[in-house]
Design an enzyme around this catalytic site. Structure first.
Site, short mmCIF file in Angstrom:
data_model
loop_
_atom_site.label_atom_id
_atom_site.label_comp_id
_atom_site.label_asym_id
_atom_site.label_seq_id
_atom_site.Cartn_x
_atom_site.Cartn_y
_atom_site.Cartn_z
N ARG A 1 0.95 -1.22 -0.20
CA ARG A 1 -0.07 0.11 -0.04
C ARG A 1 0.93 1.27 -0.05
NH1 ARG A 1 -2.52 -3.19 3.63
NH2 ARG A 1 -4.36 -4.38 2.66
N LYS B 1 2.45 11.86 -10.83
CA LYS B 1 1.51 10.87 -11.60
C LYS B 1 2.37 9.67 -11.76
CE LYS B 1 -1.37 14.09 -14.23
NZ LYS B 1 -1.54 14.47 -15.58
N GLU C 1 8.53 19.97 -24.70
CA GLU C 1 8.01 20.18 -23.44
C GLU C 1 8.43 21.39 -22.63
OE1 GLU C 1 5.16 18.61 -22.36
OE2 GLU C 1 5.45 16.60 -23.27
N LYS D 1 6.96 24.34 -13.62
CA LYS D 1 5.73 23.00 -13.38
C LYS D 1 5.61 22.83 -11.79
CE LYS D 1 4.34 18.32 -14.51
NZ LYS D 1 4.69 17.10 -14.68
N GLU E 1 -5.09 17.67 -10.39
CA GLU E 1 -5.60 18.17 -11.53
C GLU E 1 -7.19 18.03 -11.56
OE1 GLU E 1 -3.58 16.21 -14.83
OE2 GLU E 1 -4.48 17.58 -16.26
N ARG F 1 -3.47 23.31 -13.48
CA ARG F 1 -2.79 22.38 -13.93
C ARG F 1 -2.89 22.01 -15.45
NH1 ARG F 1 -0.51 16.96 -10.67
NH2 ARG F 1 0.55 15.98 -12.17
N ASN G 1 -1.34 21.33 -20.30
CA ASN G 1 -1.72 20.40 -21.51
C ASN G 1 -1.85 21.19 -22.84
OD1 ASN G 1 -2.12 18.01 -20.09
ND2 ASN G 1 -4.23 18.75 -19.34
N HIS H 1 -1.72 19.53 -25.88
CA HIS H 1 -1.77 18.26 -25.73
C HIS H 1 -3.01 17.58 -26.41
CE1 HIS H 1 1.87 18.18 -23.70
NE2 HIS H 1 1.99 17.04 -23.38
N HIS I 1 -1.91 14.30 -28.07
CA HIS I 1 -2.09 12.83 -27.67
C HIS I 1 -3.30 12.08 -28.83
CE1 HIS I 1 -2.08 13.87 -23.21
NE2 HIS I 1 -1.08 13.43 -23.63
N HIS J 1 6.27 11.53 -28.52
CA HIS J 1 5.28 12.27 -27.84
C HIS J 1 5.48 13.63 -28.03
CE1 HIS J 1 2.53 13.84 -24.66
NE2 HIS J 1 3.53 14.46 -23.96
N1 NAD Z 1 4.26 10.77 -15.14
C1 NAD Z 1 4.19 11.90 -15.90
O1 NAD Z 1 4.08 13.00 -15.27
C2 NAD Z 1 4.44 11.74 -17.17
C3 NAD Z 1 4.97 12.85 -18.10
C4 NAD Z 1 5.32 12.75 -19.21
C5 NAD Z 1 5.42 11.34 -19.72
N2 NAD Z 1 5.10 10.23 -19.12
C6 NAD Z 1 5.25 8.84 -19.64
O2 NAD Z 1 6.62 8.87 -19.88
C7 NAD Z 1 6.76 8.16 -20.96
C8 NAD Z 1 7.79 8.48 -22.19
O3 NAD Z 1 8.84 8.61 -21.51
P1 NAD Z 1 10.40 8.84 -22.38
O4 NAD Z 1 10.14 9.40 -23.44
O5 NAD Z 1 11.34 9.27 -21.34
O6 NAD Z 1 10.67 7.17 -22.86
P2 NAD Z 1 11.34 6.12 -22.41
O7 NAD Z 1 11.37 6.10 -21.20
O8 NAD Z 1 10.82 4.76 -23.03
O9 NAD Z 1 12.74 6.42 -23.00
C9 NAD Z 1 12.91 6.47 -24.42
C10 NAD Z 1 14.30 5.79 -24.74
O10 NAD Z 1 15.50 6.50 -24.46
C11 NAD Z 1 16.23 5.40 -23.78
N3 NAD Z 1 17.11 6.15 -22.95
C12 NAD Z 1 16.53 6.76 -21.59
N4 NAD Z 1 17.59 7.36 -21.13
C13 NAD Z 1 18.58 7.44 -21.74
C14 NAD Z 1 19.95 8.03 -21.70
N5 NAD Z 1 20.19 8.90 -20.65
N6 NAD Z 1 20.81 7.71 -22.67
C15 NAD Z 1 20.40 6.80 -23.66
N7 NAD Z 1 19.12 6.18 -23.84
C16 NAD Z 1 18.32 6.40 -22.89
C17 NAD Z 1 15.10 4.36 -23.11
O11 NAD Z 1 15.88 2.98 -22.78
C18 NAD Z 1 14.17 4.44 -24.16
O12 NAD Z 1 14.62 3.43 -25.34
C19 NAD Z 1 5.23 7.52 -21.55
O13 NAD Z 1 4.77 6.56 -21.12
C20 NAD Z 1 4.63 8.80 -21.00
O14 NAD Z 1 3.20 8.50 -20.70
C21 NAD Z 1 4.77 10.48 -17.86
ZN ZN Z 2 3.50 16.02 -22.57
#
Ligand code: NAD
Ligand code: ZN
Length: 372
Positions: free
Chosen positions: A128, A150, A192, A234, A244, A250, A254, A257, A261, A274
């Site tokens: 939990r 999130k 972003e 942020k 949100e 917040r 978006n 977005h 999206h 993205h």
């Molecule tokens: N929680 C939130 O507020 C929030 C906000 C934005 C996005 N997200 C989520 O994040 C995800 C996308 O994140 P992302 O774009 O970081 O993708 P990801 O985590 O898949 O990373 C992208 C690629 O880069 C590689 N990588 C990561 N760091 C590296 C580094 N330092 N050197 C070399 N390679 C590296 C990873 O192995 C992967 O192949 C989505 O699922 C999205 O929904 C969440």
């Molecule tokens: Zn975004």
């Protein structure tokens, strides 16, 4: 002088007594253990990463944790969005149990947004809720996913459909980790940064304009400054509206977005990153803002010029208009006459979402390259 020193600040969330300590520290991965020790009395740590990041940065992270007296083990999952699923979540729970994590122990996420969302959700649900730290390794994750709490996973039916708010105890941002990030991922993350300026911080937007070339080139000191400013902006917005609320502040974040999206969904989350989808979404949101929210034409042009200089796409890949409109309605969970868009009357002042008529949306999409 953001690039020279270490920056730390604490985000306090109104709901609940939670605080998150954000540390921006170039080279800070080697000080992960000390950072974790200040925030946690844990004996055991499970470090969660993806295979690619683990191969590049896992060893120094583990060493640092062990030097600070944690008994630490590494779980390296496959890289990519497919890992953000229930199967990997169950695997993590089992690994936590095998490591005999208890309520005082700690989960550390080392990776991009995929690992942050997944490991954070595993920490939110195991026993939990156990504490977690995040070391974001993509620019997107450094500016966007560390703050706000999130966490969650995707289902076959759609992205981020299951999750929880679970603020990490700490966020260790090491801009040096971006040196190994592929340039395309870096550019997508910069979208972003621009979004945060356009939506919530005019000074940040002006700062980006002056440094767009260094940012595009991946100059680490400049990226560090961008991360610090974006996180602060942020954090300011999120602390006021942690969950949100409908129409809460917040939602300004978006900006870009609604279309972003929908575009990702219409392409099955393949092909476009993205941030690339958001960049196109901002261009269209800028055009709509000019038409109906009073955004000055030169402000819209300034936004688009910065996106150009950062190498972000201008037109969307051919997308059937009907599919795009359907995805937009689904994203906003509304089948109304129009679609809700976050628009901005001035740089840094995005408003709560407003309903834009189907006719106007259609015109803007056609202008942006959607096929009828
Ligand atoms: N929680 C939130 O507020 C929030 C906000 C934005 C996005 N997200 C989520 O994040 C995800 C996308 O994140 P992302 O774009 O970081 O993708 P990801 O985590 O898949 O990373 C992208 C690629 O880069 C590689 N990588 C990561 N760091 C590296 C580094 N330092 N050197 C070399 N390679 C590296 C990873 O192995 C992967 O192949 C989505 O699922 C999205 O929904 C969440
Ligand atoms: Zn975004």
């Amino acid at each position: 002088l953001y690039s020279a020193g270490v920056i730390e600040f604490v985000v306090r969330y109104r709901a609940g007594a939670r605080t998150s300590r954000i540390r921006i520290d170039a080279g800070g991965l080697g000080r992960l253990g000390a950072f974790a020790r200040r925030l946690s009395g844990a004996g055991r740590v499970v470090l969660v990463s993806d295979r690619r990041v683990a191969a590049l940065h896992g060893a120094p992270a583990l060493r640092s944790l062990e030097r600070s007296g944690f008994s630490a083990g590494l779980v390296a999952l496959p890289s990519g969005e497919r890992t953000k699923r229930a199967a990997a979540l169950a695997r993590l729970w089992d690994r936590f149990a095998a490591a005999r994590l208890d309520r005082r122990d700690l989960v550390v996420a080392l990776g991009g947004g995929v690992i942050g969302d997944l490991a954070g959700f595993a920490a939110a649900t195991y026993l939990r809720g156990v504490d977690w730290l995040v070391v974001p390794t993509t620019l997107l994750a450094q500016v966007d996913s560390g703050v706000g709490g999130k966490t969650g996973i995707d289902l076959a039916a759609g992205k981020n459909l299951v999750g929880a708010f679970h603020q990490p105890r700490g966020v260790l941002v090491d801009p040096g980790l971006l040196r190994t990030l592929p340039p395309r991922q870096r550019r997508a993350g910069l979208a972003e940064v621009v979004k945060t300026g356009m939506a919530a911080d005019a000074a940040l937007f002006a700062w980006i304009e002056r440094r767009a070339d260094a940012l595009a080139a991946g100059e680490v000191g400049t990226l560090a400054g961008a991360v610090a400013r974006t996180l602060r902006a942020k954090a300011r917005v999120v602390a006021r509206d942690e969950r949100e609320a409908e129409g809460g502040g917040r939602s300004a974040l978006n900006y870009g977005h609604t279309l972003g999206h929908a575009l990702e969904a219409a392409h099955g989350y393949r092909g476009l990153l993205h941030g690339e989808a958001v960049a196109i979404g901002m261009r269209v949101a800028g055009a709509l803002s000019q038409r109906v929210a009073g955004l000055a034409p030169e402000s819209r042009a300034a936004q688009d010029a910065v996106l150009d200089r950062l190498g972000l796409p201008e037109r969307m890949p051919p997308t059937p208009l009907a599919r795009l409109l359907a995805a937009m309605r689904h994203d906003k969970k509304r089948a109304a006459a129009g679609v809700r868009w976050v628009l901005t009357p001035r740089v840094g002042h995005a408003s709560v979402p407003r309903l834009i008529s189907g006719r106007l949306v259609r015109a803007a999409l056609l202008e942006a390259g959607a096929l009828a």
